[in-house]
Enzyme design. Structure first.
Site, short mmCIF file in Angstrom:
data_model
loop_
_atom_site.label_atom_id
_atom_site.label_comp_id
_atom_site.label_asym_id
_atom_site.label_seq_id
_atom_site.Cartn_x
_atom_site.Cartn_y
_atom_site.Cartn_z
N GLU A 41 26.40 61.10 -23.03
CA GLU A 41 24.54 61.84 -22.16
C GLU A 41 25.27 62.76 -21.20
OE1 GLU A 41 21.15 58.95 -21.56
OE2 GLU A 41 22.82 59.40 -19.60
N LYS A 61 11.34 59.82 -24.82
CA LYS A 61 9.97 58.73 -24.28
C LYS A 61 8.74 59.50 -23.62
CE LYS A 61 13.64 58.86 -19.89
NZ LYS A 61 13.97 59.13 -19.11
N HIS A 68 41.28 44.85 -37.25
CA HIS A 68 41.19 44.45 -38.95
C HIS A 68 39.76 44.61 -39.48
CE1 HIS A 68 44.66 41.38 -38.87
NE2 HIS A 68 43.97 41.07 -37.04
O1 PA5 Z 1 22.72 58.58 -17.16
C1 PA5 Z 1 21.65 58.96 -16.62
O2 PA5 Z 1 20.77 59.17 -15.67
C2 PA5 Z 1 20.66 57.86 -18.27
O3 PA5 Z 1 21.73 57.02 -18.79
C3 PA5 Z 1 20.17 56.53 -16.83
O4 PA5 Z 1 20.84 55.75 -16.58
C4 PA5 Z 1 19.08 55.47 -17.39
O5 PA5 Z 1 18.61 56.32 -18.22
C5 PA5 Z 1 18.37 54.48 -16.55
O6 PA5 Z 1 17.59 55.11 -16.11
P1 PA5 Z 1 17.11 55.17 -13.73
O7 PA5 Z 1 18.07 54.46 -13.43
O8 PA5 Z 1 15.94 55.98 -13.29
O9 PA5 Z 1 15.70 53.87 -14.45
#
Ligand code: PA5
Length: 472
Positions: free
Chosen positions: A296, A439, A325
């Site tokens: 990410e 989203k 394996h």
């Molecule tokens: O690293 C990030 O920002 C994302 O992966 C969030 O952790 C994830 O989308 C969850 O978001 P939130 O904590 O706002 O619910």
């Protein structure tokens, strides 16, 4: 090499003198040194300007005290602890739990868990998995820590609404309120609004710490403290790792060297995939946590100048020896598109002797007198050499043992490496614009105000061509 090091990042297996032309040359790194220095400076600048907060988390004593008080209260009152949260709001918790608690923690008798609650991290909204949770917890004795940085994530919110209704039915609205904790941004978001309205205890997530960098905030600390992990030792390990990031010389800074080496292997040698292979079952979920961190943070379309760059190395998770394996055949003989990062551990808590028996049976006789630890280490070392002989780049992060200190250092080092790598790619490692479109379509489909255009766009999208769907 420091004797008391919390980890050793071993890059021997990535250089041409060990693995041939698929590796990098020390001169490549030398050539990159000025850019590494700049990356180091830029990360320091982001830190000093308060734009990134993760480096400073190990020093928040007030938060630690707040978490410990709340954790003690939870342990006194509840038998089950559930994290409602996804992505960065769950993966760090899971990584710490698997690494530092008993491998069968929830199955242990309550007394052997120090009378601590069972721990649950669904990290998904698969309805069957969520419903099944109710078979192993007693709602009346469960506390739900709803974690969300933004406070608006659909998955967490839907789970919360579902659980809250169940609790209200069982206990009434007033008592149900006592079963929630909210961990969220201190200034904004719907979770904050709800928590204030309902009077839930709240823990903060600093504005300058994104989900995947939040394991050392209350996000990761509360569940760790509730389950008995020494969070002070964890943070101490992270703080010690921080010291090793002071030099701008990559030869003395493991995270900077790691960033540079992965950047070179990716951009110059076409290693589009990074496999984190843990030769410690305890650390397997660190590899899962790292998948999110690396993917990410670095998988980006635009660079800082707004140009299309489409960068990112695909991180994968693998477990030694299990995946010898399953995956190793591919790593050894498949495309030359991977670098493998091993997680290795010198000392395990247990030593298991292999008894001598069946001396004349070929595959049993030679094992007798050794330990399972020796077999595990031998297989790891053998895989390293075998991969090197096949020209496959391997680096290894070696921990003396899995302890709160070493795990703290490991996670902090991987976060720092990610931040430096972001600068080398010249992208913003701290946002995630690519997850927004999906989203928004989902909001549109479910009728959220403001996303009507996305609903229309979704409805206009080509319908599946039935001739391309083949049934069995
Ligand atoms: O690293 C990030 O920002 C994302 O992966 C969030 O952790 C994830 O989308 C969850 O978001 P939130 O904590 O706002 O619910």
């Amino acid at each position: 090499m420091a004797k008391d090091a919390l980890l050793r990042y071993d890059f021997n297996g990535v250089f041409t003198d060990r693995i041939g032309e698929e590796g990098i040359k020390i001169e490549d790194l030398e050539e990159l040194a000025p850019r590494l220095k700049t990356a180091h400076e830029r990360v320091n600048l982001l830190r000093s300007e308060g734009k990134i907060g993760f480096f400073d988390l190990p020093y928040d004593d007030e938060l630690v005290a707040q978490v410990e008080i709340l954790a003690a209260d939870v342990v006194r009152k509840f038998d089950h602890f559930v994290v409602i949260g996804i992505g960065g709001s769950a993966l760090g918790n899971i990584a710490l739990h698997s690494a530092l608690n008993h491998p069968y923690y929830n199955e242990l008798p309550r007394k052997e868990r120090g009378k601590r609650p069972t721990m649950h991290f669904p990290d998904n909204i698969d309805p069957d998995r969520l419903a099944a949770l109710l078979d192993v917890i007693d709602l009346k004795k469960t506390v739900f820590n709803f974690i969300s940085k933004s406070g608006d994530t659909a998955e967490g919110m839907a789970t919360f609404l579902w659980v809250r209704q169940l609790l209200i039915k069982k206990l009434g609205a007033k008592k149900a309120r006592g079963h929630f904790i909210a961990t969220t941004d201190t200034e904004r978001g719907s979770l904050r609004e709800i928590a204030l309205k309902e009077g839930y205890p709240m823990l903060p997530i600093p504005a300058n710490v994104g989900g995947r960098f939040s394991v050392f905030t209350a996000v990761g600390l509360l569940s760790a403290a509730v389950s008995g992990i020494d969070i002070r030792a964890l943070l101490h390990g992270a703080a010690l790792a921080n010291r090793s990031f002071a030099p701008s010389d990559y030869r003395k800074n493991p995270a900077l060297a790691g960033a540079g080496i992965h950047y070179l292997l990716h951009t110059r040698r076409g290693k589009n995939i990074q496999i984190m292979m843990s030769y410690s079952h305890r650390l397997k979920d660190v590899a899962d946590w790292f998948r999110q961190l690396w993917a990410e943070s670095l998988g980006k379309q635009k660079d800082r100048q707004g140009r299309d760059v489409f960068v990112g190395q695909t991180p994968c998770k693998s477990v030694g020896v299990t995946d010898q394996h399953s995956q190793m055949q591919l790593y050894m003989e498949g495309p030359f598109d991977k670098v493998i990062t091993l997680l290795t551990v010198d000392e395990f808590e247990n030593e298991l002797k292999i008894p001598k028996a069946f001396p004349s049976v070929d595959s049993a006789g030679y094992l007798g007198g050794h330990t399972i630890n020796e077999l595990f280490h031998a297989e790891q070392a053998a895989s390293e050499l075998a991969l090197a002989q096949k020209g496959r780049p391997v680096c290894a992060i070696r921990l003396p043992a899995v302890t709160p200190e070493t795990v703290g250092a490991l996670l902090m080092m991987l976060e720092a490496q990610t931040a430096y790598a972001g600068e080398l790619y010249d992208i913003n490692a701290f946002d995630q614009p690519g997850v927004e479109l999906g989203k928004h379509f989902a909001y549109g489909i479910l009728g959220r105000t403001g996303f009507e255009d996305k609903a229309r766009e979704f409805n206009k999208a080509p319908k599946p061509d039935k001739s391309r769907i083949i049934c069995a």
